[in-house]
Enzyme design. Structure first.
Site, PDB file in Angstrom:
ATOM      1  CG  LEU A  20      19.621   5.328 128.208  1.00 20.04           C
ATOM      2  CD1 LEU A  20      19.641   3.801 128.130  1.00 20.04           C
ATOM      3  CD2 LEU A  20      18.906   5.775 129.477  1.00 20.04           C
ATOM      4  CG  ASP A  39      29.622   9.282 120.401  1.00 20.22           C
ATOM      5  OD1 ASP A  39      28.603   8.921 121.018  1.00 20.22           O
ATOM      6  OD2 ASP A  39      29.762   9.145 119.170  1.00 20.22           O
ATOM      7  CG  ASN A  92      25.563   4.386 128.046  1.00 17.88           C
ATOM      8  OD1 ASN A  92      24.503   3.878 128.377  1.00 17.88           O
ATOM      9  ND2 ASN A  92      25.692   5.107 126.928  1.00 17.88           N
ATOM     10  CE1 TYR A 158      22.575  -4.279 124.469  1.00 17.88           C
ATOM     11  CE2 TYR A 158      20.548  -5.427 125.035  1.00 17.88           C
ATOM     12  CZ  TYR A 158      21.356  -4.311 125.115  1.00 17.88           C
ATOM     13  OH  TYR A 158      20.938  -3.228 125.855  1.00 17.88           O
ATOM     14  CE  LYS A 162      24.057  -3.739 127.662  1.00 17.59           C
ATOM     15  NZ  LYS A 162      24.842  -2.587 128.146  1.00 17.59           N
ATOM     16  CB  THR A 192      17.380   4.729 123.527  1.00 20.22           C
ATOM     17  OG1 THR A 192      17.358   3.299 123.471  1.00 20.22           O
ATOM     18  CG2 THR A 192      17.342   5.180 124.978  1.00 20.22           C
TER      19      THR A 192
END
Length: 305
Positions: A20, A39, A92, A158, A162, A192
């Site tokens: 993404l 990255d 992201n 997670y 979020k 993904t």
């Protein structure tokens, strides 16, 4: 409506070496933005930059794991050093350490919270400082998840991160509004590395990799598609066309885009003089608790075999 044009704008996209994040970086570059690709793998980051420049875009790589203030400062400084300013931040970067509550370790919890939640905070703070100094506004685009909106089995860390990201988007939209900085959370759903392990989706993802398109019941019914299907939302939110859009959680995937509601009271009851445990027990099932809210991400509605 005018066409989206981000020429002269500069973006940082964390975790944009693949998936993404790479799709977001390509989408921004395609409409003129200069992009700092981020990255933790140098080879992956450099390959991402090459793919963007080969398509006519402008990009550089900054290899650093997000989470710390130092990493956030490096990303903002790289944008300013290479391109002179910063207008857009897309947070992201993320990892998974899925386990049920009683098996999740401190390390599992801390690693996910550091990357997702603290990484979003530190990068957004550094970006906001720079954007406020510039005085020209800007866009913070925070990446959420259906798990943060609804909860998800085995994803304590997670889902918590979020959910916190969506709450930060609402808070920061108020704090940064006067500076002309919009803040939104996006809730993407795509094939993904994080979703391809879902058994219901696996055969369709495999078929897609072999050149077959995803069926409409996934693209429309489930809002599930490719990373590229989610990418258009990012340059839109970063553009003048979305100057009035802030504090929102917006889902996208496949052929579907949707606005998520904010948490709000759905039913209320009242007792003169206040409530006791006994009066709550008597009234719950016929008043406030008559229609309890559901939890979890709904199972995909697949066609019958």
């Amino acid at each position: 409506m005018p066409s989206i044009d981000l020429t002269g704008k500069v973006a940082v996209v964390t975790g944009s070496g693949r998936g993404l994040g790479l799709a977001y970086a390509h989408a921004l570059a395609a409409v003129g933005a200069c992009v700092v690709v981020n990255d933790i793998d140098e080879a992956v980051a450099e390959q991402a930059v090459k793919s963007i420049t080969a398509a006519g875009g402008k990009a550089v790589a900054e290899v650093v794991p997000v989470g710390t203030t130092e990493a956030a400062d490096r990303l903002v400084a790289r944008a300013v050093r290479e391109f002179g300013r910063l207008d857009i931040l897309v947070t992201n970067a993320g990892i998974l350490r899925d386990k049920v509550l009683w098996k999740m370790t401190d390390e599992d919890f801390d690693a996910v919270i550091t990357t997702h939640l603290k990484g979003t905070f530190t990068c957004a703070r550094a970006a906001a400082v720079r954007m406020r100094e510039q005085g020209d506004g800007g866009s913070l685009i925070l990446v959420g998840s259906p798990a943060g909106q609804r909860g998800n089995f085995g994803q304590t860390n997670y889902a918590a991160a979020k959910a916190g990201i969506a709450a930060m988007a609402r808070t920061w939209s108020m704090e940064l509004g006067r500076a002309g900085i919009t803040v939104n959370a996006i809730v993407p759903v795509a094939a993904t590395a994080m979703t391809e392990t879902i058994p219901a989706f696996a055969p369709y993802v495999e078929a897609m990799r072999n050149g077959r398109p995803l069926p409409d019941f996934l693209r429309k019914g489930e809002g599930f598609g490719t990373p590229e299907d989610c990418a258009a939302l990012v340059p839109f939110l970063a553009s003048d066309a979305a100057r009035g859009v802030t504090g929102q959680a917006i889902g996208i995937g496949g052929d579907k885009v949707a606005l998520w509601s904010h948490p709000q009271e759905v039913r209320a009851a009242y007792a003169d003089g206040g409530w006791t445990p006994d009066t709550l027990a008597d009234a719950w099932a016929t008043s406030v608790g008559a229609e309890p809210q559901t939890v979890g991400i709904p199972a995909p509605k697949l066609p019958e075999a």
